[in-house]
Design a protein around this motif. Structure first.
Motif, short mmCIF file in Angstrom:
data_model
loop_
_atom_site.label_atom_id
_atom_site.label_comp_id
_atom_site.label_asym_id
_atom_site.label_seq_id
_atom_site.Cartn_x
_atom_site.Cartn_y
_atom_site.Cartn_z
N ARG A 49 1.02 -1.21 0.08
CA ARG A 49 0.10 -0.03 0.01
C ARG A 49 0.94 1.37 0.02
NH1 ARG A 49 -2.90 -1.10 5.43
NH2 ARG A 49 -0.45 -1.38 5.96
N ALA A 50 0.89 1.96 -0.79
CA ALA A 50 1.60 3.43 -1.10
C ALA A 50 1.00 4.47 -0.74
CB ALA A 50 2.03 3.41 -2.67
N ALA A 51 1.67 5.23 0.05
CA ALA A 51 0.89 6.68 0.38
C ALA A 51 1.68 7.89 -0.65
CB ALA A 51 1.06 6.97 1.76
N PHE A 52 1.00 9.10 -0.76
CA PHE A 52 1.60 9.98 -1.53
C PHE A 52 0.86 11.42 -0.85
CE2 PHE A 52 -1.58 9.43 -4.39
CZ PHE A 52 -2.03 10.82 -4.99
N ASN A 53 1.77 12.37 -0.95
CA ASN A 53 0.98 13.35 -0.41
C ASN A 53 0.13 14.22 -1.62
OD1 ASN A 53 3.07 14.35 -2.33
ND2 ASN A 53 4.02 16.03 -0.95
N GLN A 54 0.50 14.49 -2.68
CA GLN A 54 -0.62 15.18 -3.61
C GLN A 54 -0.12 15.11 -5.00
OE1 GLN A 54 -0.73 18.85 -1.27
NE2 GLN A 54 0.67 19.58 -2.25
N ASP A 55 -1.08 15.19 -5.80
CA ASP A 55 -0.67 14.87 -7.28
C ASP A 55 0.41 15.91 -7.89
OD1 ASP A 55 -2.41 12.83 -7.79
OD2 ASP A 55 -4.39 14.04 -7.78
N ASP A 56 0.44 17.02 -7.30
CA ASP A 56 1.22 18.00 -8.01
C ASP A 56 2.59 18.21 -7.20
OD1 ASP A 56 0.14 19.26 -5.54
OD2 ASP A 56 -0.13 21.05 -6.66
N SER A 57 3.01 17.09 -6.60
CA SER A 57 4.19 17.24 -5.82
C SER A 57 5.40 16.43 -6.49
CB SER A 57 4.09 16.32 -4.46
OG SER A 57 5.29 16.47 -3.72
N GLY A 112 6.93 13.75 -3.66
CA GLY A 112 6.05 12.63 -3.35
C GLY A 112 5.45 12.01 -4.43
N MET A 113 5.24 12.53 -5.58
CA MET A 113 4.49 11.92 -6.75
C MET A 113 5.44 11.61 -7.98
SD MET A 113 3.15 11.82 -9.83
CE MET A 113 2.74 13.75 -10.07
N ASN A 114 6.01 12.80 -8.23
CA ASN A 114 6.70 12.66 -9.52
C ASN A 114 7.83 11.80 -9.58
OD1 ASN A 114 7.10 13.17 -12.48
ND2 ASN A 114 8.65 14.52 -11.79
#
Length: 263
Positions: free
Chosen positions: A111-119, A122-124
């Motif tokens: 199970r992955a967690a990430f902060n937000q789509d535009d990070s 945390g995402m890219n």
């Protein structure tokens, strides 16, 4: 112009928030004494898109996407946190301290967690690290968006997620100021590097004032060595014109590998 400024990105603890505010106040005192520090809370895009913005910090991902053409880069901070090298930084791949995952590859189906789509951090960068491991556009069993790096770490600590990617500067601040949370997790690797979070100004800010800001940042940094150490802050540089193109390149590499989204 009634200039405004804010440095909200690394306010991991109240003590850090006070240090960043003091650094900003010292900078404005030299470069623009009439400017006002303004707290926009969670309305970061409102801050970044304000034509009165004299100085703020943003993430490199929105810089290259939703903020393209709306802001100009003033400087990029250099930090002494593990994972930083000059103006570049990485994300730490993090799991619970007792999790049975020695590497990112071992996290298949987790199970992955990430902060937000535009990070970027945390995402890219996370997406780019996972892309070579994915099959048919998928790698994780589930993905949880948390809203912040601290919330992602808390999700790990509470057993609601298994793995996340945390900006290495944020992770260093957590280790400094939130020891219980830091003790609940551990790093298992690093993402690729990218240019760090830039200090930006609105396009309306004149070139002469941008130069004054750059000099004032250096003066403010040197004015309080203890504060600089607490902020892990070594200095600032003006990045090359196309330095932040790397963020788009990393995005394109993940998409080219058939992994456009964390999944």
């Amino acid at each position: 112009m009634n200039w405004i400024a804010s440095l909200p990105m690394y306010n991991v603890t109240p003590v850090l928030a006070s240090h960043w505010r003091a650094l900003l106040a010292d900078t404005l005192r030299v470069a623009a004494p009439g400017a006002r520090i303004e707290d926009r809370g969670s309305d970061l895009y409102g801050l970044w898109r304000d034509d009165r913005l004299l100085l703020a910090q943003t993430c490199g991902y929105p810089l290259m996407h939703s903020l393209a053409g709306a802001v100009q880069v003033v400087a990029t901070p250099h930090f002494d946190a593990p994972g930083c090298d000059g103006l570049s930084y990485r994300s730490v791949l993090v799991v619970r301290v007792d999790a049975p995952y020695p590497s990112l590859e071992a996290c298949r189906g987790a199970r992955a967690a990430f902060n937000q789509d535009d990070s970027n951090s945390g995402m890219n960068l996370f997406r780019h690290a996972v892309a070579p491991l994915a099959r048919g556009g998928r790698f994780f069993g589930s993905v949880l968006q948390t809203g912040s790096h601290l919330a992602s770490l808390q999700a790990l600590a509470e057993g609601r997620a298994d793995v996340t990617a945390i900006d290495c500067v944020t992770f260093a601040f957590v280790q400094d100021g939130l020891p219980a949370l830091a003790a609940a997790v551990r790093g298992i690797g690093w993402t690729a590097p990218a240019p760090g979070l830039p200090l930006v100004a609105a396009r309306t800010v004149p070139a002469a004032l941008i130069e004054s800001l750059r000099g004032a940042l250096d003066i403010a940094l040197q004015a309080d060595p203890d504060r600089a150490r607490a902020l892990h802050l070594k200095g600032f540089s003006v990045p090359p014109a196309h330095a932040y193109d790397r963020i788009v390149t990393l995005e394109q590499e993940a998409e080219g590998a058939g992994y456009p989204h964390l999944a």
